[in-house]
Design a protein around this motif. Structure first.
Motif, mmCIF file in Angstrom:
data_model
loop_
_atom_site.group_PDB
_atom_site.id
_atom_site.type_symbol
_atom_site.label_atom_id
_atom_site.label_comp_id
_atom_site.label_asym_id
_atom_site.label_seq_id
_atom_site.Cartn_x
_atom_site.Cartn_y
_atom_site.Cartn_z
ATOM 1 N N PRO A 1 0.839 -1.206 0.000
ATOM 2 C CA PRO A 1 0.000 0.000 0.000
ATOM 3 C C PRO A 1 0.871 1.252 0.000
ATOM 4 C CG PRO A 1 -0.447 -1.391 1.931
ATOM 5 C CD PRO A 1 0.665 -2.019 1.176
ATOM 6 N N SER A 2 0.283 2.340 -0.436
ATOM 7 C CA SER A 2 1.019 3.599 -0.481
ATOM 8 C C SER A 2 1.351 4.065 0.934
ATOM 9 C CB SER A 2 0.202 4.676 -1.201
ATOM 10 O OG SER A 2 -0.906 5.024 -0.405
ATOM 11 N N ALA A 3 2.310 4.967 1.045
ATOM 12 C CA ALA A 3 2.704 5.507 2.342
ATOM 13 C C ALA A 3 1.522 6.200 3.011
ATOM 14 C CB ALA A 3 3.872 6.472 2.170
ATOM 15 N N ARG A 4 0.697 6.846 2.221
ATOM 16 C CA ARG A 4 -0.480 7.531 2.767
ATOM 17 C C ARG A 4 -1.431 6.537 3.415
ATOM 18 N NH1 ARG A 4 -3.243 12.436 1.799
ATOM 19 N NH2 ARG A 4 -5.491 12.216 1.982
ATOM 20 N N THR A 5 -1.657 5.383 2.774
ATOM 21 C CA THR A 5 -2.542 4.364 3.321
ATOM 22 C C THR A 5 -1.953 3.779 4.601
ATOM 23 O OG1 THR A 5 -3.339 3.836 1.107
ATOM 24 C CG2 THR A 5 -3.725 2.193 2.810
ATOM 25 N N GLU A 6 -0.645 3.507 4.602
ATOM 26 C CA GLU A 6 0.005 2.966 5.793
ATOM 27 C C GLU A 6 -0.084 3.956 6.950
ATOM 28 O OE1 GLU A 6 3.966 1.695 4.876
ATOM 29 O OE2 GLU A 6 3.255 -0.119 3.893
ATOM 30 N N LYS A 7 0.099 5.245 6.651
ATOM 31 C CA LYS A 7 0.035 6.269 7.704
ATOM 32 C C LYS A 7 -1.382 6.330 8.278
ATOM 33 C CE LYS A 7 2.265 10.102 7.023
ATOM 34 N NZ LYS A 7 2.641 11.445 6.549
ATOM 35 N N ALA A 8 -2.397 6.261 7.414
ATOM 36 C CA ALA A 8 -3.791 6.306 7.871
ATOM 37 C C ALA A 8 -4.110 5.075 8.716
ATOM 38 C CB ALA A 8 -4.739 6.396 6.685
ATOM 39 N N THR A 9 -3.606 3.910 8.323
ATOM 40 C CA THR A 9 -3.826 2.685 9.086
ATOM 41 C C THR A 9 -3.163 2.776 10.451
ATOM 42 O OG1 THR A 9 -3.910 1.425 7.032
ATOM 43 C CG2 THR A 9 -3.565 0.171 9.044
ATOM 44 N N ALA A 10 -1.935 3.301 10.482
ATOM 45 C CA ALA A 10 -1.221 3.460 11.751
ATOM 46 C C ALA A 10 -1.945 4.451 12.655
ATOM 47 C CB ALA A 10 0.212 3.916 11.497
ATOM 48 N N SER A 11 -2.439 5.552 12.106
ATOM 49 C CA SER A 11 -3.171 6.549 12.895
ATOM 50 C C SER A 11 -4.458 5.952 13.456
ATOM 51 C CB SER A 11 -3.512 7.771 12.045
ATOM 52 O OG SER A 11 -2.343 8.423 11.623
#
Length: 185
Positions: free
Chosen positions: A160-170
């Motif tokens: 997944p894109s970095a944006r998706t990973e960041k949203a999942t982590a948040s």
């Protein structure tokens, strides 16, 4: 006298009420005056948007077309330059390509497509779809490259894109869940 009688019959016919079932504009695909418009045919949906039994039914019909028509006619020999997979239904990208190809085939074999309909299908759809599906580096490249060695392997897709990973982590942090790479004790 005969001509007068024929004209009178024509006038009577023209003056009579139109038949309830017919529309003078039906040949143009238009509804009649005051009548309900004809029901539109259902919109075809991409197979990957279908769920459950609807998807299974569509996949069964697609498999019949692929096995009974497509492969015997356009299958060609399986080689490293043109791989194939006996379990192609498990490759979502291949299913999507073949489904789109099948829908286009149905449209272009229809008499309304005219005499050149199937030529257009070959030129604009078939050639490109086969090149994409059976390319040496395509979705089936890790599968069967020789009929003597059947093989099946799903290639991993990109992460997944970095944006998706960041949203999942948040979202995980907000829910109080540990990070995916964080050890739990």
């Amino acid at each position: 006298m005969e001509q007068s009688a024929q004209q009178a019959r024509q006038l009577d016919h023209l003056a009579s009420a139109p038949s309830p079932g017919g529309s003078p504009f039906a040949a143009f695909g238009m509804p009649g005056l005051g009548g309900p418009p004809p029901a539109a045919p259902p919109e075809p949906r991409p197979i990957l948007e279908l769920d459950g039994e609807e998807r299974e039914d569509e996949l069964d019909a697609l498999s019949d077309w692929v096995d009974d028509f497509f492969l015997p006619v356009y299958g060609a020999e399986v080689t490293t330059a043109a791989p194939w997979c006996l379990q192609w239904q498990e490759h979502d990208d291949v299913v999507a390509w073949l489904h789109a190809l099948w829908l286009a085939y149905q449209q272009h074999k229809d008499p309304e497509a005219g005499l050149s309909g199937l030529f257009v299908w070959h030129r604009d759809f078939l050639t490109h779809a086969i090149a994409a599906i059976r390319a040496p580096g395509g979705p089936l490249s890790a599968c069967m490259t020789s009929p003597d060695r059947p093989a099946h392997r799903l290639l991993p897709g990109p992460p997944p894109s970095a944006r998706t990973e960041k949203a999942t982590a948040s979202a995980a942090e907000a829910a109080g869940l540990p990070e995916p790479d964080e050890p739990t004790s």
